[in-house]
Design an enzyme around this catalytic site. Structure first.
Site, PDB file in Angstrom:
ATOM      1  CB  CYS A 133      -9.156 -26.237 -20.730  1.00 20.99           C
ATOM      2  SG  CYS A 133     -10.609 -26.996 -19.960  1.00 20.99           S
ATOM      3  CB  ILE A 194      -8.757 -14.193 -18.312  1.00 20.87           C
ATOM      4  CG1 ILE A 194     -10.109 -13.801 -17.691  1.00 20.87           C
ATOM      5  CG2 ILE A 194      -7.738 -13.115 -18.099  1.00 20.87           C
ATOM      6  CD1 ILE A 194     -10.077 -13.610 -16.164  1.00 20.87           C
ATOM      7  CB  THR A 196     -12.804 -20.110 -16.179  1.00 23.35           C
ATOM      8  OG1 THR A 196     -12.142 -21.339 -16.473  1.00 23.35           O
ATOM      9  CG2 THR A 196     -13.999 -19.943 -17.098  1.00 23.35           C
TER      10      THR A 196
END
Lengths: 309, 255
Positions: A133, A194, A196
């Protein structure tokens, strides 16, 4: 041929009725899209990033639209794992889609405690470990950019759960293949990629970054070529299944990822624009197999890599 | 809510850079039951650029047709402005929570600025149908960009308009205060201006008159999924404008 092709795939020990997954963060808790009647189609649904304690998320603005893309900095807003187990998971309509919970945290211990709690929930079929993240200050991507820390985290979580473990990788590293190999070694059943790509936008009127966090994660069709390249590369380097995602909006995109070596695909941002995208992709894949005279989706996986005679 | 293709019956300018689009769902089901303050998510392109739908407040619902009034501000609304009458557009509707007119209210004030007046027109129609007396206070940067005033006066709304370029709306705000102290309103709704919101909040604090504000923000999904449209509220939590709002009690929102 009147029979429908076999669309089922396996992610580690987890069998999915079809290879199309609703990505983390875009079906919310699986409840909202149920109202639109578009959830029934998926092979699996990923419940949004879940942490040990509730997280409020980042201040607004959290969104910036870019050419064929979307920057977000939601920052893992979620009610915490206990509330997810108590209130969210029981509300997800059981349509035959597998339930995968995306797990996030700031420390190895936090990931482990979330995984332990979810391990005891029968309705949860698999965990997706979010080491990628980009929108939280600690944890998340900090683990996922370095092979050694990624492996240590996965090894620790592996000891906490017998559920299928998918590790979600970040593109924001120079060594996604090294990270993939390291988490495979550490006991991951699959990798998904993937997450981001870190980006930003500036409002020229106010001369300020659009997002409150300055940087955010880019998704949508704009990232597809990068995602596809990484799926191709990673699937060359690992033997565990790869779940491909990044800008998949229609069946043709899904086919590209499967041909590049993905065993399954996840649809994210496209659902925000077109809630029926999942449905259309599942049907489109089936129709494509029929039109090609193929009876098994698994034959598509990695087919673009086959050496041509 | 549902996703539906709609025929564009009308799409033309009603004020400077502001257009009205009248739609009829191709499934013929209309938007019966939709409430003032609810919105649509409009797909403004068949390609991935612009990627996201645009949230648009309902201006009116009538029989099997419904309409929005929108200002051309960027790539998405520019494409919408070019959509031909007779063509079709995909919408998800109706979304969000509407205004909550208190049943006992006899005197309703609607306070709007610019295109923010659009959802108040639908609210006025509903209030008048319930036999309420409706007062409209509508401002804009110019006479040409006033929204909804013709429809409001046709309905019998007692209307005051103001024009100012800086958003101060001083005279109009003074007028609202005067009217309220002469004979209090029972409910005030506002949209489109921070200054107007602050006034409605002040009235609420000083005299206890309930007020609601319709917030307009950027959204990605419009249905509560992405958590992209949040606003910080007075209780210290983020609320989603799309599904917790877009209408909020004024005391919950920072002025």
């Amino acid at each position: 041929m009147t029979e429908r092709p076999d669309m089922s795939v396996a992610i580690g020990g987890l069998k999915l009725r079809n290879p199309v997954i609703a990505a983390s963060g875009v079906v919310g808790y699986g409840v909202e899209y149920a109202d639109l009647g578009v959830l029934d189609c998926f092979g699996a649904i990923v419940v949004k990033g879940t942490t040990l304690a509730p997280r409020a998320g980042n201040p607004p603005p959290r969104l910036a639209e870019t050419p064929s893309g979307l920057l977000n900095s939601v920052g893992l807003e979620n009610p915490g794992v206990d509330a997810v187990i108590r209130e969210v998971i029981p509300r997800i309509p059981r349509t035959g889609a597998r339930i995968i919970v995306n797990v996030a945290g700031a420390t190895v211990d936090e990931y482990c405690r979330v995984a332990e709690k979810l391990d005891r929930v029968d309705d949860v079929d698999a965990l997706e470990i979010n080491i990628s993240c980009p929108n939280v200050r600690t944890g998340g991507i900090q683990f996922g950019t370095v092979p050694e820390t990624s492996a240590a985290l996965v090894e620790a979580v592996r000891k906490c759960t017998g559920k299928v473990l998918i590790v979600k990788l970040t593109p924001n590293t120079g060594s996604i293949c090294e990270v993939a190999k390291a988490v495979e070694q550490a006991g991951a059943d699959a990798v998904s990629l993937i997450n981001t790509i870190l980006g930003m936008a500036i409002d020229v009127q106010s001369r300020r970054p659009v997002l409150s966090t300055v940087f955010g994660g880019l998704s949508g069709p704009a990232v597809k070529p990068i995602a596809l390249r990484m799926v191709w590369q990673v699937s060359n380097e690992v033997t565990i299944p790869v779940v491909g995602m990044g800008g998949i909006s229609e069946a043709n995109d899904a086919l590209e990822f499967l041909m590049a070596g993905a065993s399954a695909v996840a649809v994210g941002t496209a659902l925000l624009r077109n809630p029926r995208a999942g449905l259309e992709i599942v049907r489109g894949l089936e129709d494509w197999l029929v039109s090609e005279g193929m009876d098994d989706i698994r034959a598509v996986c990695g087919s673009a890599k086959a050496v041509r005679p | 809510m549902r996703g539906v293709f709609a025929t564009i019956l009308q799409n033309r300018a009603v004020a400077e850079d502001i257009l009205k689009m009248v739609l009829r769902g191709k499934d013929g089901a209309g938007l019966a039951g939709a409430r003032p303050g609810q919105f649509l998510m409009v797909r403004c392109s068949d390609t991935s650029d612009p990627l996201l739908r645009r949230p648009m407040s309902l201006y009116d619902v009538s029989g099997d047709t419904f309409s929005i009034v929108y200002r051309v501000v960027g790539a998405g609304t520019r494409l919408m402005a070019k959509m031909p009458e007779g063509g079709e557009v995909h919408v998800i509707a109706p979304l969000g929570n509407g205004f909550n007119l208190p049943p006992q209210s006899g005197r309703v004030a609607l306070v709007g600025r610019g295109v923010g007046a659009a959802p108040l027109v639908f609210l006025a129609k509903t209030a008048i149908a319930q036999g309420k007396r409706v007062f409209g206070f509508i401002s804009a940067t110019s006479r040409e960009s006033l929204v909804g005033v013709e429809d409001l006066s046709k309905m019998g709304v007692e209307l005051q308009t103001g024009v100012d370029t800086d958003g101060s709306s001083t005279e109009l705000l003074d007028l609202i205060r005067e009217r309220h102290s002469a004979e209090p309103f029972d409910y005030v709704a506002t949209c489109g201006s921070r200054r107007m919101l602050r006034l409605v909040q002040d009235l609420r604090t000083a005299t206890g008159v309930p007020g609601e504000v319709l917030l307009e923000t950027r959204m990605a999904c419009g249905i509560g999924v992405c958590k992209g449209c949040v606003v910080m509220t007075a209780d210290g939590t983020y609320k989603k404008v799309c599904t917790d709002g877009p209408v909020f009690p004024v005391e919950l929102i920072a002025g």
